[in-house]
Design a protein around this motif. Structure first.
Motif, mmCIF file in Angstrom:
data_model
loop_
_atom_site.group_PDB
_atom_site.id
_atom_site.type_symbol
_atom_site.label_atom_id
_atom_site.label_comp_id
_atom_site.label_asym_id
_atom_site.label_seq_id
_atom_site.Cartn_x
_atom_site.Cartn_y
_atom_site.Cartn_z
ATOM 1 N N GLU A 1 1.142 -1.814 -0.119
ATOM 2 C CA GLU A 1 -0.008 -0.358 0.030
ATOM 3 C C GLU A 1 0.587 1.319 0.352
ATOM 4 N N ALA A 2 2.406 1.695 0.089
ATOM 5 C CA ALA A 2 3.486 2.255 0.205
ATOM 6 C C ALA A 2 3.074 3.228 -0.932
ATOM 7 N N ASP A 3 3.403 4.108 -1.243
ATOM 8 C CA ASP A 3 3.196 5.345 -2.044
ATOM 9 C C ASP A 3 4.481 5.290 -3.102
ATOM 10 N N PRO A 4 4.468 4.315 -4.164
ATOM 11 C CA PRO A 4 5.718 3.514 -5.020
ATOM 12 C C PRO A 4 7.113 5.191 -5.122
ATOM 13 N N GLY A 5 6.224 6.725 -4.724
ATOM 14 C CA GLY A 5 7.426 7.564 -5.075
ATOM 15 C C GLY A 5 8.128 7.443 -3.805
ATOM 16 N N LYS A 6 7.968 6.727 -2.638
ATOM 17 C CA LYS A 6 8.972 6.430 -1.581
ATOM 18 C C LYS A 6 9.835 5.473 -1.630
ATOM 19 N N LEU A 7 9.150 4.845 -2.223
ATOM 20 C CA LEU A 7 10.389 3.299 -2.550
ATOM 21 C C LEU A 7 11.566 3.867 -3.234
ATOM 22 N N GLU A 8 13.124 3.778 -2.315
ATOM 23 C CA GLU A 8 14.201 3.979 -3.240
ATOM 24 C C GLU A 8 14.556 2.215 -3.266
ATOM 25 N N HIS A 9 14.616 1.900 -2.351
ATOM 26 C CA HIS A 9 14.459 0.379 -2.581
ATOM 27 C C HIS A 9 13.071 -0.508 -3.541
ATOM 28 N N ALA B 1 22.052 -21.959 9.477
ATOM 29 C CA ALA B 1 21.939 -21.496 10.303
ATOM 30 C C ALA B 1 23.279 -20.372 10.852
ATOM 31 N N GLU B 2 24.434 -20.913 10.783
ATOM 32 C CA GLU B 2 26.188 -19.792 10.559
ATOM 33 C C GLU B 2 26.113 -19.282 9.426
ATOM 34 N N SER B 3 25.500 -18.963 8.862
ATOM 35 C CA SER B 3 26.384 -18.190 7.094
ATOM 36 C C SER B 3 24.970 -17.323 7.296
ATOM 37 N N TRP B 4 24.152 -17.040 8.234
ATOM 38 C CA TRP B 4 22.782 -16.047 8.020
ATOM 39 C C TRP B 4 23.474 -15.179 8.484
ATOM 40 N N PRO B 5 22.909 -14.445 8.885
ATOM 41 C CA PRO B 5 22.994 -12.794 9.813
ATOM 42 C C PRO B 5 22.876 -12.806 11.035
ATOM 43 N N ASN B 6 23.253 -12.148 12.736
ATOM 44 C CA ASN B 6 22.625 -12.625 13.564
ATOM 45 C C ASN B 6 21.944 -11.702 13.836
ATOM 46 N N SER B 7 21.801 -10.549 13.701
ATOM 47 C CA SER B 7 20.387 -9.310 13.456
ATOM 48 C C SER B 7 21.018 -8.470 12.352
ATOM 49 N N ILE B 8 19.653 -8.365 11.854
ATOM 50 C CA ILE B 8 19.633 -7.428 10.494
ATOM 51 C C ILE B 8 18.836 -6.047 11.461
ATOM 52 N N ASP B 9 19.563 -4.873 9.893
ATOM 53 C CA ASP B 9 19.327 -3.422 9.594
ATOM 54 C C ASP B 9 17.891 -3.283 8.605
ATOM 55 N N SER B 10 16.713 -2.753 9.573
ATOM 56 C CA SER B 10 15.505 -3.069 8.699
ATOM 57 C C SER B 10 15.346 -1.392 9.145
ATOM 58 N N SER B 11 16.237 -0.318 8.702
ATOM 59 C CA SER B 11 15.940 0.849 9.070
ATOM 60 C C SER B 11 14.982 1.144 7.570
ATOM 61 N N ALA B 12 15.498 0.739 6.495
ATOM 62 C CA ALA B 12 15.446 1.207 5.200
ATOM 63 C C ALA B 12 14.090 0.719 4.746
ATOM 64 N N ALA B 13 13.122 -0.410 5.432
ATOM 65 C CA ALA B 13 11.710 -0.596 5.901
ATOM 66 C C ALA B 13 11.226 0.440 6.411
ATOM 67 N N ALA B 14 12.247 1.080 7.142
ATOM 68 C CA ALA B 14 11.021 2.067 8.460
ATOM 69 C C ALA B 14 10.994 3.825 7.797
ATOM 70 N N LYS B 15 12.385 4.013 7.026
ATOM 71 C CA LYS B 15 12.467 4.750 6.365
ATOM 72 C C LYS B 15 11.545 5.721 5.158
ATOM 73 N N GLU B 16 11.074 3.868 4.413
ATOM 74 C CA GLU B 16 10.438 4.081 2.989
ATOM 75 C C GLU B 16 9.112 4.037 2.903
ATOM 76 N N TRP B 17 9.050 2.981 3.797
ATOM 77 C CA TRP B 17 7.199 2.703 4.232
ATOM 78 C C TRP B 17 7.079 2.428 5.196
#
Length: 314
Positions: A225-233, A274-290
């Motif tokens: 439902e997000a505004d496509p104009g705000k999606l950098e990714h 499991a060991e090949s995957w991250p321990n934690s990820i940064d969700s800030s782009a999703a928070a900012k863009e939508w």
């Protein structure tokens, strides 16, 4: 979105997403599809048997129902894909390009999920950035990276309105585990209620990102439902709610079931994944863009999981 076709509607995400979408947009506007025939969970709205590797059938159903959106969920998950890599490639990539072609030909909005499985051992482990090195070592991860790039291509080359998220491990009291590496985080609650004990196939200290299913479903709707104009990714937004190891789940459960016991019997294949995957990820782009945000932390999710499963087992 007004009329939505969901592939893989009887899977881990799809079975709950269909209900959520029908509550939000109306039962008649959600066309559930799966390679398996309809069950009682889908009787409240339209259902079609569709094999996503059959491009003609997928196109025909989308056109006949005059949909404006495809949510493509049909896939083999990580541990299952590693056991059957050729089958996984044929289904995961063949099904995806068929669905993208339908979206291109009918000018549809398009969603498909990626995963933290798209990362690999060389990816930064902590606070993993939105844009970073991706060199997965599993067939599932290879599928997901290729899928992210393919969705980007269909947007840049054909203008298809593709959108997607990178899901962490998903936890639900509705749908049984479906062959994922993070399924221990679902099984632990079922076993806590049933047997007051669980033997984890993932080793102590192995942290991975997780999310409770209601937050995962809300994220799809928020993004679509997000505004496509705000999606950098557009595709493969990092999203997460909880970074936890098996012992963290154990401690959270013991607040409500003090006698719960956690032990370990590590599965080498799933542990390596499991060991090949991250321990934690940064969700800030999703928070900012939508505006991505979650409602459930580990404790709130644990209480609800235990309450719901206890009620279910009565």
């Amino acid at each position: 979105m007004k009329k939505i076709l969901v592939t893989g509607s009887r899977g881990q995400i799809g079975s709950e997403l269909v209900r959520k979408l029908r509550e939000t947009y109306g039962a008649s506007n959600i066309i559930a599809t799966d390679i398996r025939k309809m069950d009682d969970d889908h009787k409240e709205g339209p259902f079609e048997v569709v094999d996503v590797t059959d491009s003609d059938r997928l196109f025909t159903v989308a056109k006949e129902h005059n949909v404006d959106t495809i949510m493509h969920l049909a896939a083999l998950l990580s541990a299952t894909a590693e056991a059957m890599p050729k089958v996984a490639w044929d289904l995961n990539m063949g099904g995806l390009i068929n669905a993208l072609e339908v979206a291109r030909e009918l000018d549809l909005q398009f969603f498909t999920p990626s995963s933290i499985g798209a990362f690999g051992p060389s990816t930064p482990k902590d606070n993993t950035p939105q844009d970073t090195l991706q060199r997965p070592t599993t067939m599932y991860g290879v599928n997901k990276v290729a899928g992210e790039l393919l969705c980007d291509y269909y947007y840049s080359r054909y203008g298809v309105d593709t959108r997607g998220v990178r899901y962490p491990g998903l936890i639900s009291h509705v749908t049984p585990p479906g062959g994922g590496t993070t399924d221990y985080a679902v099984e632990i609650y079922y076993e806590a209620v049933k047997n007051k004990a669980y033997t984890s196939y993932i080793g102590e200290g192995t942290s991975m990102d997780m999310m409770y299913m209601p937050d995962a479903l809300n994220a799809i709707i928020q993004l679509m439902e997000a505004d496509p104009g705000k999606l950098e990714h557009r595709n493969a937004f990092n999203i997460s709610a909880i970074a936890a190891a098996p012992e963290d789940f154990g401690k959270a459960i013991q607040k409500y079931i003090p006698e719960f016991k956690l032990s370990y019997e590590v599965d080498p294949i799933r542990q390596t994944i499991a060991e090949s995957w991250p321990n934690s990820i940064d969700s800030s782009a999703a928070a900012k863009e939508w505006g991505f945000k979650v409602e459930y932390d580990l404790d709130k999710m644990t209480k609800e999981m235990l309450d719901r499963l206890t009620e279910k087992n009565k």
